[in-house]
Design an enzyme around this catalytic site. Structure first.
Site, mmCIF file in Angstrom:
data_model
loop_
_atom_site.group_PDB
_atom_site.id
_atom_site.type_symbol
_atom_site.label_atom_id
_atom_site.label_comp_id
_atom_site.label_asym_id
_atom_site.label_seq_id
_atom_site.Cartn_x
_atom_site.Cartn_y
_atom_site.Cartn_z
ATOM 1 N N THR A 188 0.821 -1.216 0.000
ATOM 2 C CA THR A 188 0.000 0.000 0.000
ATOM 3 C C THR A 188 0.859 1.271 0.000
ATOM 4 O O THR A 188 1.912 1.322 0.623
ATOM 5 C CB THR A 188 -0.905 -0.010 1.249
ATOM 6 O OG1 THR A 188 -1.784 -1.122 1.151
ATOM 7 C CG2 THR A 188 -1.717 1.272 1.367
ATOM 8 N N GLY A 234 2.774 -2.541 8.338
ATOM 9 C CA GLY A 234 2.845 -3.102 9.691
ATOM 10 C C GLY A 234 4.224 -3.658 9.972
ATOM 11 O O GLY A 234 4.733 -4.474 9.208
ATOM 12 N N GLU A 244 -6.877 -5.304 3.813
ATOM 13 C CA GLU A 244 -6.854 -6.518 2.987
ATOM 14 C C GLU A 244 -8.033 -6.546 2.023
ATOM 15 O O GLU A 244 -8.652 -7.583 1.813
ATOM 16 C CB GLU A 244 -6.875 -7.784 3.851
ATOM 17 C CG GLU A 244 -5.826 -7.867 4.928
ATOM 18 C CD GLU A 244 -4.422 -8.034 4.396
ATOM 19 O OE1 GLU A 244 -3.835 -6.994 4.049
ATOM 20 O OE2 GLU A 244 -3.932 -9.162 4.339
#
Lengths: 591, 591
Positions: free
Chosen positions: B103, B142, B382
């Site tokens: 992303t 993350g 997701e």
């Protein structure tokens, strides 16, 4: 999982910040006259400030609201001259800090069931207030955990072994140095998902004594010898009078919910006008989110709803500040219906706005996610929304019975339409008809009329089967919900129509018309009730669904102007509402 | 408003706690074999642990999931032996820490539009990775902000001035002492409403160089001289292969959502079985919340839904671990449909549970409110839920076109029912019919069949008007949504029915039947689509509504047993699920 010491430390910091802000505002004199200046204009003035505070910091608004409107309001409206003289000015100046101890661990909505006891001792002329069991501890008392010096205590009044029901008493709980007084125990309610700047506390009373004069005695009093006297014979009405300070709370909450939705929509619409995703031509530029029909369908109906609800909440506020005893029942019904509907809609709006902003909607700095946690409380405090809507239906049912029994026409709550002939909905619906206010009102009135009749019939059926009135109402909850929604949506439409009619002809009025039609069309599209009860045919609702899509495309060019018209200062929005790429730049120093 | 230093400090503490927990689990050897042991059983074993972690601490589960399933999964499934040999064991042992940089600030759902560039330099045999503009910064990565040593970088592959599309590369971003490597900039994404134990970061690449071998080359490779070779000619299919690591993420998320709903319902049902409010007889005891028909209507349908969805998520997990290339499309459709539906349902469930617990639902210690913030992210990460459901409808539409063109029957995705005759719904519905699985499947199949036909017709109409295929699909979003919901609800019912049939006859099977009937009845009651499209008459839905009320009263005695059957350990529930009066006692030392 949160480690408690950190959570406790940060709660302490938030609570201190709220009190500092109150101190600042007090020194600037903004609260001057809040309890002593009479008249609707003064009231509107202070409500306007409270609304601004609510958009800035929910905790601040709630802490101020508890002090002025619950504590101060109870002293003013349930008390008499002796209480006014003693407490109002000191409250206004924050010389004393008030809280409002109604709710208990074991009793929230059912205030009449509270277990705290105030026993009159005629030997000393005092009330002895006691927490007889753990479920009777006062709970969620805003201001109690850290700062409040005084509280209104709601307790069962016992005199000579007889329970006279719930009454309100003033009790001091801290001295001026913030030490808790003897025989009172206070504990924090702990960390919450929102409102952590409010020191919600729990209070236990161990036979504390307050003078007889501390009974708020507007509707009932105890004479020195212990004789109980009341100006209201009916215990139900007497009890209702004690709950009246909560009404303004509901009005405030509903108005506040609308403002928060406006902030959320301003952020989400602006983001949808600057964020692009996917192109639908091979080499073309990516499309703005708000140019997707599905994204329009997500946000623009919410925009229409918030505009309609803004009208309704302003109407309610103005009715409230000009209240008379004759319309207190109407105010109760309006404030219940709108508090429930507007706060739920606010949560729906914030959730959609958050999702429409993707992951950015979860960042604390972008406010949307935080708002969801902060304002979630609105659907259950100052009256649980489900309970409030049941009360709306019960009130309409009572009106229905009264008009039937007395053979008098409906009057008030906008129910006059029930006196006329039943509206007729055209078989075939064109766009012109769908957008006409006559059709829209006719349809909403038809639904309300029919559901009221059906509700009364269903209750009557249960009564005929031998059920008690309470059980009959309880078992009819499905139609009761539909009826309350029908009443509320008709009310909102009717109020908006008056505002719209007062607008000068031109582009503003045109946009108001679009918003109104969008509101009505999505009310139809999102509820099964129009089909379920046969107010519209399948062909009709198919036409409505198409109209929603057309209205989306017609409102699309006005979206930015509409959110700008909310007048939310830039500083109250979030980075996402502006140049969020620049705000995220490596050079922006945000890290 | 939050003061930043405090928020930053507490985020740092939460991030450190997550890493400590991972260290503990690593030392205990629980991750051994996670990337090297083959077979469905090993996979189910690790997913079971991940699910437990998710109920305990969402941040921990996500951080572990990113490391093993996104980073590790990409190395394993997009890489080849050279990558496996070099990285998998070190990943398993946490010698290196991986993240997954797909992303960007400007591109989330539209991965093909990402702007990061990897240019092949044939002189040195390296890829040069660069962030060409601010919107290309990697975002939400993350693990990146504090701990990750390595990342998968998704970038447009440029060779000799030609863009070969999005490919995945391995890049080291920190040394073993956690120092960020030269020409890489990393910043924190800042405080969020949940997952603050995950160090989501932003990454900028300033022409860093990675060896040619770091391209994950299962489906495409670059030879030393710069020649581009791919085993998949079609760029769309090649791109789809790169997204495959996300599939397991969706499966995990859907399963996790079901667990969280179970925790929420266990708390809310237990509270409703211990909290009383109002009595409906003058001197009678107050009623338990769960004895109110309206409260049953709020919670028990959610209970039925979560049981059904639990079956569906288990089914999907088992299909996933036994996946073959032939069913990869089916897995994509199932995981998209169920991820979207189950995560939205989880938010609905948590919100209702929170409100059903009143103010107590807002206390941090009672988990419900915190869950709402923690798991909100599930509806957009997701794969955005709205986008995923559109993909479901598009996939069904493609199946429809294929069967038409090839004149072959439907096969897979449970669509075989479309090959048979159109089911016929009885005109008059008794309780027996309503509760029969035949009627229920017939109705859901009828709806799916008709909506698929209508969707195809609407798209065809737009195409005939000269719209492109993309625009035609975009404009048909309303029916697309209804179709995706119809597909998902039919799928969930079908899966549950198989589980139910395998249960031994007796009281368990009876309760499963009640849950199934409740599920179908509330699907009908809560959606206008059965009336809108004429699958049921007004009389039918009135009967259904009555049946919901009857089912509520029949499920009421089983409510506690059902939530107990979820098997959530007591420590994972909250004080509210047990003796909450005792937990709040003055003597409990909670203050």
């Amino acid at each position: 999982m949160d480690s408690s010491p950190t959570a406790a430390a940060r709660r302490a910091a938030a609570i201190a910040a709220t009190m500092r802000r109150i101190g600042y505002l007090t020194r600037r004199g903004v609260f001057r006259g809040w309890l002593t200046e009479p008249g609707p204009d003064a009231e509107l003035h202070k409500l306007a400030l409270l609304e601004c505070l609510g958009v800035y910091d929910h905790s601040l608004a709630i802490k101020v609201g508890v002090h002025f409107f619950l504590w101060g309001g109870a002293v003013k409206f349930l008390g008499t001259k002796r209480h006014h003289d003693k407490w109002l000015l000191d409250t206004e100046n924050y010389v004393i800090k008030g809280c409002f101890a109604m709710t208990e661990l074991g009793h929230g909505s059912n205030v009449r069931g509270i277990e705290t006891v105030a026993t009159y001792d005629s030997k000393t002329g005092e009330f002895v207030i006691n927490t007889p069991c753990e479920s009777a501890q006062k709970y969620w008392i805003g201001g109690a955990a850290n700062h409040a010096t005084h509280t209104i205590v709601f307790a069962q009044l016992h005199i000579n072994g007889r329970n006279e029901g719930v009454h309100a008493f003033i009790a001091q709980i801290r001295d001026q140095d913030e030490n808790v007084l003897p025989n009172i125990h206070i504990a924090d309610c702990g960390h919450k998902i929102g409102l952590n700047g409010v020191d919600n506390g729990r209070i236990w009373f161990n036979n504390i004594r307050v003078p007889r004069e501390n009974l708020l005695n507007l509707v009932a009093d105890v004479l020195p010898d212990g004789k109980y006297v009341s100006m209201i014979d009916n215990p139900d009405q007497r009890f209702a009078a004690f709950l009246s300070p909560l009404t303004l709370g509901r009005v405030n909450i509903a108005v506040n919910a609308v403002y928060i939705s406006k902030v959320g929509l301003a952020i989400a619409v602006r983001y949808a006008l600057s964020r692009r995703a996917f192109s639908i031509t091979p080499e073309g530029p990516e499309m703005l989110l708000l140019d997707y029909p599905s994204h329009q369908r997500r946000l623009l109906p919410l925009l229409a709803k918030v505009c309609m609800m803004s009208s309704a909440s302003n109407f309610m506020k103005n009715v409230y500040v000009k209240r008379t005893p004759e319309i207190s029942k109407a105010i109760h019904v309006y404030s219940s219906a709108l508090k429930a509907t507007l706060t739920w809609q606010n949560m729906t709006t914030l959730q959609e706005c958050r999702e429409a902003c993707g992951g950015q909607g979860l960042k604390t700095e972008n406010r949307l996610g935080i708002f969801k946690a902060e304002f979630d409380v609105q659907s259950t405090f100052e009256g649980d929304n489900n309970v409030l809507l049941q009360q709306v239906s019960k009130a309409l049912y009572a009106e229905f019975l009264t008009t039937q029994r007395k053979k008098k026409p409906f009057k008030g709550l906008g129910l006059e339409h029930l006196n006329g002939p039943c509206p007729v909905i055209p078989h075939s619906l064109t766009s012109d008809i769908l957008r006409s206010s006559k059709f829209q009102m006719d349809l909403f009135c038809l639904r309300e009329r029919d559901l009221l009749k059906q509700f009364a019939e269903e209750v009557a059926r249960y009564l005929a089967q031998g059920e008690s009135r309470e059980r009959a109402l309880m078992l009819s909850y499905q139609i009761a919900e539909d009826l309350a929604r029908a009443f509320t949506e008709r009310t909102i439409l009717q109020i908006f129509l008056e505002d719209e009619m007062n607008a000068p002809a031109g582009s503003l009025k045109d946009v108001l018309g679009l918003l109104r039609s969008m509101y009505v069309m999505v009310c139809i599209d999102e509820s099964a009730s129009f089909l379920r009860y046969g107010y519209l045919s399948r062909d009709n609702v198919a036409t409505v669904r198409k109209e929603v899509m057309i209205l989306c495309s017609e409102l699309r060019p006005h979206a930015l102007a509409i959110v700008d018209s909310f007048g939310i200062p830039d500083a109250f929005l979030s980075p996402l509402a502006f140049d969020w790429i620049e705000a995220n730049a490596l050079s922006s120093g945000s890290e």
